[in-house]
Enzyme design. Structure first.
Site, mmCIF file in Angstrom:
data_model
loop_
_atom_site.group_PDB
_atom_site.id
_atom_site.type_symbol
_atom_site.label_atom_id
_atom_site.label_comp_id
_atom_site.label_asym_id
_atom_site.label_seq_id
_atom_site.Cartn_x
_atom_site.Cartn_y
_atom_site.Cartn_z
ATOM 1 N N HIS A 1 20.178 -6.139 -11.427
ATOM 2 C CA HIS A 1 20.525 -6.580 -10.143
ATOM 3 C C HIS A 1 19.443 -6.269 -9.174
ATOM 4 C CE1 HIS A 1 25.125 -5.477 -11.387
ATOM 5 N NE2 HIS A 1 24.511 -4.671 -12.096
ATOM 6 N N SER B 1 -4.886 -22.089 -2.237
ATOM 7 C CA SER B 1 -4.012 -22.560 -1.282
ATOM 8 C C SER B 1 -4.986 -23.242 -0.323
ATOM 9 C CB SER B 1 -3.431 -21.387 -0.392
ATOM 10 O OG SER B 1 -3.246 -21.770 1.070
#
Lengths: 452, 452, 452, 452
Positions: free
Chosen positions: A153, A276
């Site tokens: 979870h 990037s």
């Protein structure tokens, strides 16, 4: 200029060159030529056509000087998918050309030809899946004892080892490999039925021709022609989708665990790699992302292929023709993801220090289950659970260590000594069967390989 | 050799050359160049970079002498999708190269570039859809009064006209066109957000640059960067899938009505067309089938594109990258089906005599509803229904005409005269509003065109 | 005992009771009764049936004492979906029963009835979507200035504000709402065509009956019956799927940002809530997970509904019947996710301190783009980029602050002062237009509401 | 009032009551109770808990007086899916209640419980699939020699027998059964891993407890816990989807062949069955349509289930929870289609006279391939093909018999005698291996059954 999977830009994001070769124009046509050659030889075997004719046809398929572009052009004008290739081979076979495609229907050739391509494609996919499994298995052995937070979870749950996570992947990958092998064994079936699947066009010798044809082309003999029964192909594509889902799970997990906050793993970085265009600090898990993107595209084809099973009457090109695009795409894109995953895992950067550090960020909370079971021995499950809910909440709210808060709790102190508490709140004391399961999974894998 | 959508064989089954050009390597790169040129010009407009720099960059994008193959190779080695193109344009821009890609992030360029391609693609799709609608509308007018069996549940239901069937298609096609136009208007939005969508990289002049950029490139201004909001693309792809479903319905219905038993329609046949490699009598509706096969592939991409809406954090290439293959495929394959459908409908063979003849094969049964309503005027719905069930069953079992059996039924004879029965069992007396609806649908279409 | 969506266990995980009521057995039957009443009244309006008959039928639909269980049983034995309800209403209408279902075909009633249910369902969905948008908008205003790491590719990219993230959601949610409103306006169309859609069963008065029927039932008049044109329903279901994708994105992001390592958000926790049956420290974002699980199920229906557009001939229950399960499921499950999302967002726990702290974990790396643009002013983009790659790598490898390493770099020191460096590496100086975009998105939303 | 699959109306269209029972609220809870009882017994076996405690827990699971409605209510308020059931069993077990759920995690119970339900479900599906296969096999034997038009591309292709068509179904059905059996054998695995799958909660006795647990519950032992590895479930659901596709193909083909124009088959008609609410002559193949509609819904779940394989970290309820609705739906709806298909096939109406008659509607055209091969013996394939294209076109255009036109063609008359032509154009002389293949397929099936 090329587009989509052949696009000069996109081909570097999706697919692999080795798989493109399996499904390129030439290999597609060549697979039909091979089918015709085997058919002629089978017919010669049973005396249906002269042996010299079969030999001449076989020789013609080897000349390899047909003009694929010209065949393409004629398909465009004549609307028939196969006729230009039939004509090309017929012309190249001289007198024996009259025996080319004898008694066959178009789909006999295209289906069998596709099987030859799928055989080649699976000879790439299956070893690639095995190599990935082997890499994960080696990693599992190496990190058998490396503690790590088990997360459920999105939350820290209980401690485990990194090897244990990897062993789960090995266990599942082995099942994918097994299912793939079954699907491959099931699907590699020759097609020869004539127009309606009844082999009427081959007369009395239909059965022996079919036997000889299957033997020569090295594909299984069908119980009945499968012009309208595409279940084996659907089963195969489903397994490709299943494998894609597995690769996607792995690649997304690597990407996720490489986040700034977790930082436990990272895909290998190239020397010349640009992270990037504007953010020099970034090392994006770009291979993980591309691999996952490809997997999504592969999975998208599974329901389409399944819908193609539902043809009209004995044969239906509104279904079958879609396979001609779908199957190559599926294999080409999947193999790209296989190669990405191989690169990611074989050069995987693992940061044990971060794994160790992250185990501590819940300040003992990750050991709460263990503490609860320790308490439950004395107090019963329900009371222990309630006590721990209270202690865990207090620890969290006050940002204190669980062990500390626990030590101050009167009931806890009654049933546990300070040493017991210290032992209980140390995550590395609660790895459970992590390591033993790694050993078992790897032993199972070895046993299976030994067998095979 | 090329594969899949570029394959010399397959390109003649799927897709169109006009749409391949929109999504080929060169046009993809060119769309990025155009984006960079507009960005530089916008930055010059607001005094962020020198006007000469913008001019030099614009000139560089026009030289068109970059080496697409080389760019492809560098993408392969450097792992960055856009850097080689940035570098190519930078190099070609001389001193001004330093201003190329200024303040932009990769996705600003690839998203905006994709919009330029989508604009071109929609300039093909929408007129193609309109042309198909126009053809169907003309057919609806021509066959406004041609009676035909209306079929439901595969059974003859009630009479209608062929024009009425076509009017239903017109009505639906108009909606597809309207939804496509909306989706196109919604999707054509520029992208410029910088790394995180905040335009931080453009400093104080971010807003005016964005305005100028959108004006120059001719795309709408986004309320906020949509790096991670792909809903407009998903809406567009959904409409492409919807249109594909419509074309599929049309093509399958034409194929179905061309069956040996029905024989009311047929796709146009080529002079040189080969029906079947072995069955010389066959004229397969192969265009219908190929078109439908393509439509299935297009529809298969809709749920994939929708799943790509669910990205991780601010941007997620595991989602976005998949668009780079999915969008071109979707358009290329759909346009193939548009062209097939155009050919099928513009040369559609209609066999009125077969329509007339088929109306009679239930021996009046197709008029049973009308007879029942005639009886119901006198007997009430329930009694009339029960009577007709009895009469219809008897007629079928005895293979006699409904009118005949009805004439012998005492209750029927009580309430209906012989002439009334004769009139009632004639299917052509029960076309209902078929013709009036044709008129209305065509008038609606005209009104809409007049407005537009 | 009930199953699936009605199961005593599962109904607490999926769906909502308010939406179950819209699609329960009684409301389904009642929607048919309403359709029959309006039909009879419309027929009375034009003098086709006596006004008293219409009144008696209307009264019968209000008695509401029919036996839904009995109707169900008769459907099982008689194989006809609607006949038992026709019979029930006929019986309850006394003499006037003969006018029940006059001139209508089964699908006229079931389609129109479904529209009545969809109208009710959309009266739940659209306000729910608006409420969620309003909550997000309020959060965006509240956290307009709260700095936060912008994350792309799972990595820290550039700083932004939490309000900016929320504004992106507002912007997208507004589009979903707009598309939903359009799809709802398009879909709410009455169905009345008779057996083949030609209204033959209503004779000369067909057109006025249709007009009166649409007016009375409050649905738009169809250009032509849509028994075989399900595109409007497919468009609606697609928008439900789109909204589901949006909710899924939101819920997964909340869950993700509530992870132990990030800890910036958390769904609200109940007093009595049990985190885990065995791990007392855990507070699982269980609402996020359930909501997302539901969204996945909704999205799965989109391609199925789209495939149902492709019916055979004039009407095809192999397609249409599937809607009877699919549409209710879609709405019920989606509304569950809407309610979960409402709960999650209206009680959202936000931890600004964690957002602030996380901004620092890359030790200035998150500001690298800004630094690069600062440098680029002097050095040009390429040189600045290369310099920053070097500095960023060194900072990461040595686990030092970016500002520190930068201060030692000779080129950087040449062009930047110590103060400039300090300012540049502070993430909160690089929020770009974050706040201004929040303002703009909220203003746009207000403007739109003002208009509406 | 109930909705969707439990709706009083809809439950008569979709699903089966026997399968609803497997997945109803009570059986779901009961399957958890059984899991807890076996777990307690296994723990008693190895001395981890007192034997009396296990006995008391077992007894409590048998009392069957828990309040399912109350459990449902508590799930709603407490947000935990399992806790109310744990508490119910704990309370019912008196002193031994403290040992309920000992060392287990929620998913251990829900996963194992679901396996117990799947075991029951497969005990319905597999025999149902076998019965359908047996019926088709009997039909294949009965109609082994019944000639029928083989249809491809919606056109008559070559003659075959109805038995041959059925044999193809048998052949494919056998493969579906085999794959189902494999998937079932693979999937029926117990789940017991504790919170992170490491069994840490069971301490030293984890392994023997796991062994005893698997033995007692009668499920296979997992190599490693599969909380996050859902591939076996995805493989199972895929096979359910595959079977659905097969049923859909059969049902659509029966419906298609029952059309007014073809009329060769029809689904059985009920005495009391109402064909249409307004068209008394109609006998809609409504079972075929409902069955197919259900199959589409089942197939729609396959890609959803496959997507659930891609969970986050060690466990992810955003994936797993979706199974709780998807798996029951899949089985319930599929079983409805199985029952429909059983009814359709076991009472299938076959009209041999129509099959014979339809063979003639191409006026010999269906034998064209055979004639061509006859000619090809003398003329070569290409020349024979060209001749037949000419003759077939002439016959079609002039609406004359192929034999007649052929008899007038000079080349044909040169190489074929009048008797040869007569023999060649008779479709029943060209059934090819139809009958032999029926025999072979049935023999293969018998052999397989003998083995099993």
């Amino acid at each position: 200029m090329p587009t989509t999977l052949d696009c000069l830009v996109m081909r570097n994001v999706f697919g692999s060159d080795r798989m493109r070769q399996v499904f390129d124009s030439r290999n597609m046509i060549q697979s039909w030529f091979e089918t015709w050659a085997c058919l002629a030889e089978a017919q010669a075997d049973v005396g249906m056509i002269p042996a010299e004719a079969a030999a001449e046809i076989r020789a013609a398929t080897r000349r390899d000087d047909y003009d694929a572009e010209e065949i393409g052009r004629k398909i465009a004008t004549g609307r028939h998918f196969l006729m230009p290739s039939i004509n090309a081979l017929t012309a190249a076979s001289g007198e024996s050309g009259r025996y080319v495609h004898w008694g066959a229907t178009t789909q006999d050739i295209t289906d069998t030809g596709m099987m030859l391509q799928i055989r080649q494609a699976m000879a790439i996919v299956e070893p690639a899946a095995e190599e990935i499994t082997a890499i994960v298995a080696r990693l599992a052995a190496r990190y058998r004892d490396q503690p790590m937070a088990g997360r459920t979870h999105w939350q820290h749950a209980v401690p485990m080892t990194f090897g244990f996570k990897l062993a789960q992947w090995v266990d599942e990958l082995e099942r994918h490999r097994e299912r793939l092998a079954r699907a491959r064994a099931d699907v590699l079936v020759a097609e020869l039925g004539g127009a309606g699947g009844t082999l009427a066009s081959l007369g009395d010798k239909a059965d022996p021709v079919l036997d000889a044809f299957c033997r020569r082309i090295g594909l299984a003999k069908p119980g009945v022609a499968w012009h309208g029964s595409r279940d084996r192909l659907a089963a195969l594509v489903n397994e490709l989708g299943m494998l894609a889902a597995m690769l996607e799970k792995i690649c997304l997990e690597v990407g996720r665990l490489s986040s700034a906050e977790i930082g436990e793993l990272h895909e290998p970085r190239n020397k010349g790699q640009v992270g990037s265009s504007t953010m020099p600090q970034k090392h994006n898990p770009i291979l993980c992302e591309r691999s996952a993107a490809g997997c999504r595209l592969v999975r998208g084809m599974v329901p389409v292929m399944q819908s193609l099973m539902i043809g009209v009457h004995e044969r239906d090109m509104a279904s079958v023709a879609a396979e001609w695009l779908l199957i190559p795409q599926c294999f080409i894109v999947l193999d790209g993801s296989l190669q990405y995953t191989h690169t990611i895992l074989s050069g995987l950067q693992v940061f044990p220090a971060r794994m160790d550090a992250n185990l501590g960020i819940t300040r003992g909370g990750i050991a709460a289950e263990a503490v609860m079971f320790g308490l439950a021995q004395q107090l019963g499950r329900t009371e222990a659970h309630d006590l721990m809910v209270e202690v865990a909440r207090e620890a969290m709210e006050q940002r204190r260590d669980l062990g500390e808060v626990l030590s101050e709790h009167p009931t806890a102190r009654e049933v546990l000594s300070a040493e017991e508490i210290a032992r209980l709140v140390d995550p590395t004391n609660h790895l459970g069967l992590s390591q033993r399961i790694v050993d078992r999974v790897l032993a199972d894998r070895d046993a299976r390989s030994g067998q095979a």
